[in-house]
Design a protein around this motif. Structure first.
Motif, short mmCIF file in Angstrom:
data_model
loop_
_atom_site.label_atom_id
_atom_site.label_comp_id
_atom_site.label_asym_id
_atom_site.label_seq_id
_atom_site.Cartn_x
_atom_site.Cartn_y
_atom_site.Cartn_z
N UNK A 1 15.12 13.70 11.80
CA UNK A 1 14.60 14.48 10.60
C UNK A 1 15.23 13.91 9.24
N UNK A 2 16.61 13.56 9.44
CA UNK A 2 17.44 13.21 8.17
C UNK A 2 16.80 11.67 7.77
N UNK A 3 16.29 11.10 8.49
CA UNK A 3 15.58 9.57 8.14
C UNK A 3 14.30 10.01 7.54
N UNK A 4 13.50 10.80 8.00
CA UNK A 4 12.18 11.28 7.50
C UNK A 4 12.31 11.96 5.97
N UNK A 5 13.38 12.60 5.83
CA UNK A 5 13.72 13.15 4.42
C UNK A 5 14.04 12.16 3.43
N UNK A 6 14.18 11.05 3.88
CA UNK A 6 14.52 9.85 2.73
C UNK A 6 12.74 9.43 2.17
N UNK A 7 11.94 9.92 2.63
CA UNK A 7 10.60 9.42 2.08
C UNK A 7 10.38 10.53 1.17
N UNK A 8 9.43 9.99 -0.01
CA UNK A 8 9.16 10.83 -1.05
C UNK A 8 7.65 10.56 -1.28
N UNK A 9 6.84 10.61 -0.32
CA UNK A 9 5.47 10.32 -0.32
C UNK A 9 4.93 9.08 0.29
N UNK A 10 4.00 8.57 -0.13
CA UNK A 10 3.28 7.16 0.28
C UNK A 10 4.49 6.12 -0.16
N UNK A 11 4.70 5.43 0.73
CA UNK A 11 5.46 4.11 0.36
C UNK A 11 4.95 3.19 -0.52
N UNK A 12 5.70 2.75 -1.73
CA UNK A 12 5.32 1.65 -2.81
C UNK A 12 4.00 2.53 -3.39
N UNK A 13 3.97 3.86 -3.59
CA UNK A 13 2.89 4.50 -4.41
C UNK A 13 2.46 4.12 -5.70
N UNK A 14 1.43 3.80 -5.98
CA UNK A 14 0.94 3.37 -7.50
C UNK A 14 1.27 1.99 -7.49
N UNK A 15 1.63 1.15 -6.61
CA UNK A 15 2.08 -0.37 -6.89
C UNK A 15 0.86 -1.21 -6.66
N UNK A 16 0.38 -2.09 -7.48
CA UNK A 16 -0.75 -2.83 -7.29
C UNK A 16 -0.39 -4.08 -6.37
N UNK A 17 -1.41 -4.67 -5.89
CA UNK A 17 -1.31 -6.14 -5.48
C UNK A 17 -1.42 -6.05 -3.93
N UNK A 18 -1.88 -7.38 -3.11
CA UNK A 18 -2.01 -7.60 -2.03
C UNK A 18 -0.62 -7.21 -1.06
N UNK A 19 0.33 -7.77 -1.85
CA UNK A 19 1.66 -7.74 -1.07
C UNK A 19 1.85 -6.39 -0.55
N UNK A 20 1.89 -5.46 -1.87
CA UNK A 20 2.12 -4.03 -1.75
C UNK A 20 1.18 -3.50 -0.90
N UNK A 21 -0.01 -3.67 -0.61
CA UNK A 21 -1.24 -3.15 0.20
C UNK A 21 -0.63 -3.24 1.70
#
Length: 610
Positions: free
Chosen positions: A130-150
């Motif tokens: 639960x502590x590990x999941x609490x480190x997330x703040x939405x979708x990873x790399x949210x709003x970051x463009x580019x094929x690497x980020x995808x």
């Protein structure tokens, strides 16, 4: 890099200095930072950064832009910038301490949780996850463009889902079956091919005493895996299935008990099997059968009750189709199958009262007659309570309207309702999210198959032209064709051509050939009459007036001219005939009707056959 500098990629890309957000810059600058962070440990060339941000569509200015982004990142890092982002061997290297990136902290915490879980300390493992999941703040790399980020978004999403699976596995292993099953069901809707989720949910359902649902889920997932990926379930998933079947699945805790106050089915309640016999020789409708089966498949992991509203004109075979479909689905509903004729249209007169149907259902589910509540509302509540946590198929045939159905629909996922009606049940679709399925008259090929099955393939094959004439005279309706087949079966020496001649030369209405003195339910004229009697005055008058069109396809302006009414009023009245399946809308302002309905309208108007 100094510990006062922190980075976040488990959500929007962010940069912090001494606990305050410093700003990672515009989206492409964030893409450069993400590439440097996730490729930490070695130099990242300018060409790689350009490809990470733009892919194959990089502009000529891309290299200059990357250099600008790196310069700005150094500025954002302040006093640590020059020492942290270095040019090494023709590429950039971002030096950070392992704990400075939230992704590294997440991985470390998950690894620790797995070690603790292996030691048997499930509560502590669940807390760490639960502590590990609490480190997330939405979708990873949210709003970051580019094929690497995808690509990285997908990778990181899988890491998070694996952590969620570990957390729910801890819940299951601690015996929290009902709670885990609810969360797992929702996740499986989003990830229907994720076999570990299926394995955990099957175990949770079995632990909660819902064995039939666990087995149904396995068959649904197996079907999806074969259909979409062409593979069989993995060995671990197959083992869970086999152990549930044999009763050898070991549960870590005692089976969870029902919630206090929840109504449960009596322990001695029988599994009702009320389906009428499936009619032999039902042909065609494979596409419609498959639609219902897909609905059952999706409902197995859905939080809502599956309802299929089967509609169509009189004589089109709604009851036969529903009965055949119910028999095909019976194995998917091991807790029983209930059936009721609601008499929405027929010789019996008034539709059945829902309270009376509920009383029958309750007794079929094991409730003593003297324990059936007095009111419809109370009976409905008891009925839905008894079906909770069970997989039961409820067939509600010949419904009058949605109000008649309100208390007869199961209230919880797992069960299903098959409803037939001559009316389009708009409220059932709107309020209960029922799936509408309209049956049309048989195709020429299916109509030929019906007659071949009933009369023998050799008899129909020798007179194909006569068979086609009979099909045309019967309006492709299964009820009319069955009537013909019954008469022909008693006259095996009569050529089908002679039979077709008899039908064409009745001298009266086309409906005269399809009457039944023995059973009104087999009389096509009587069947259409039951729909006609439910019409209001104006739609009934328009149906009679339509016989003057003397065509099976017509347009609203044509009817408006014929009846000397406005086109708007004609469309409104025609909508009532469409809802009653006496007329079909085949396009904007264009309509058609069956030849036998047209013959009926002509009779009612006092005209000859159109």
């Amino acid at each position: 890099m100094h510990a006062d500098v922190q980075f976040s990629v488990l959500g929007p890309v962010r940069l912090y200095r001494q606990g305050a957000e410093a700003g990672a810059g515009q989206p492409r600058q964030c893409a450069v930072l993400a590439s440097l962070l996730l490729r930490a440990g070695g130099p990242v060339s300018l060409g790689t950064l350009v490809e990470d941000v733009w892919g194959e569509d990089a502009p000529a200015s891309a290299i200059g832009s990357v250099r600008t982004y790196v310069y700005r990142l150094r500025q954002a890092l302040g006093e640590y910038g020059d020492s942290s982002v270095r040019l090494v061997d023709g590429g950039y290297v971002l030096h950070i301490e392992p704990g400075a990136l939230d992704l590294n902290r997440f991985k470390q915490t998950v690894a620790k949780a797995r070690e603790v879980r292996t030691s048997g300390d499930l509560p502590s493992a669940a807390s760490l996850l639960a502590e590990a999941l609490g480190m997330w703040n939405g979708i990873a790399l949210a709003g970051v463009p580019g094929p690497f980020a995808d690509t990285q978004r997908s990778v990181l999403s899988d890491l998070r889902l694996a952590c969620v699976e570990d957390q729910l596995a801890c819940e299951v292993e601690q015996g929290h079956y009902a709670e885990a099953a609810a969360e797992l069901s929702a996740l499986l809707v989003e990830h229907p091919l994720r076999e570990r989720l299926c394995e955990l949910l099957m175990t949770a359902l079995y632990g909660a005493g819902r064995q039939s649902e666990a087995l149904t889920l396995y068959h649904t997932t197996s079907h999806l895996l074969r259909q979409r990926l062409g593979v069989n379930p993995s060995p671990p998933l197959q083992q869970v299935h086999e152990r549930i079947l044999s009763g050898r699945l070991t549960l870590p805790r005692a089976v969870s008990h029902p919630v206090s106050g929840q109504l449960q089915a009596p322990s001695t309640a029988p599994a009702p099997a009320q389906l009428p016999p499936a009619l032999p020789g039902l042909v065609g409708r494979e596409r419609e059968h498959e639609r219902v089966e897909r609905l059952v498949d999706s409902a197995a992991v859905s939080p809502s009750v599956a309802i299929c509203a089967i509609g169509g004109m009189a004589g089109v075979g709604k009851t036969a189709f529903a009965t055949a479909t119910a028999h095909r689905l019976a194995h998917r509903f091991p807790d029983g199958q209930l059936f009721a004729d609601l008499r929405g249209a027929g010789p019996e007169g008034a539709p059945r009262e829902p309270a009376a149907v509920l009383a029958d259902f309750l007794q079929s589910l094991g409730v003593r007659a003297d324990a059936v509540p007095e009111t419809r509302q109370a009976r409905g509540l008891m009925f839905r309570g008894l079906l909770a946590n069970r997989r039961t198929l409820v067939v509600l045939d010949n419904a009058h309207d949605t109000e008649q159905l309100r208390d007869l629909i199961p209230g919880t996922p797992g069960s299903m309702a098959l409803v037939t009606s001559r009316m389009q049940l708009h409220s059932l679709v709107a309020a209960y999210q029922a799936t509408p399925l309209t049956l049309l008259p048989l195709s020429q090929a299916d109509a030929r198959s019906l007659l071949a099955h009933r009369l023998g393939a050799s008899r129909t094959a020798t007179e194909p032209a006569a068979v086609d004439r009979i099909i045309q005279l019967a309006g492709h309706l299964p009820l009319a064709l069955s009537n013909v087949a019954a008469r022909a079966a008693f006259r095996p020496q009569l050529r089908l051509e002679s039979l077709a001649d008899e039908y064409e030369s009745t001298g009266g209405s086309a409906l005269d050939a399809f009457t039944s003195e023995e059973d009104p339910a087999l009389d096509v004229r009587a069947s259409i009459m039951w729909s006609y009697r439910h019409l209001d005055v104006e739609p009934a008058r328009l149906l009679r007036d339509l016989s003057a069109c003397r065509t099976l396809i017509f347009a609203a302006p044509q009817v408006a001219d014929l009846t000397r009414q406005s086109e708007q009023r004609v469309r409104q009245t025609l909508s009532h005939l469409v809802r009653a399946h006496l007329v079909s809308e085949i396009g904007p302002g264009r309509y058609s009707w069956n030849s036998l309905v047209a013959a009926f309208a002509a009779e009612q108007a006092g005209l000859g056959t159109p």
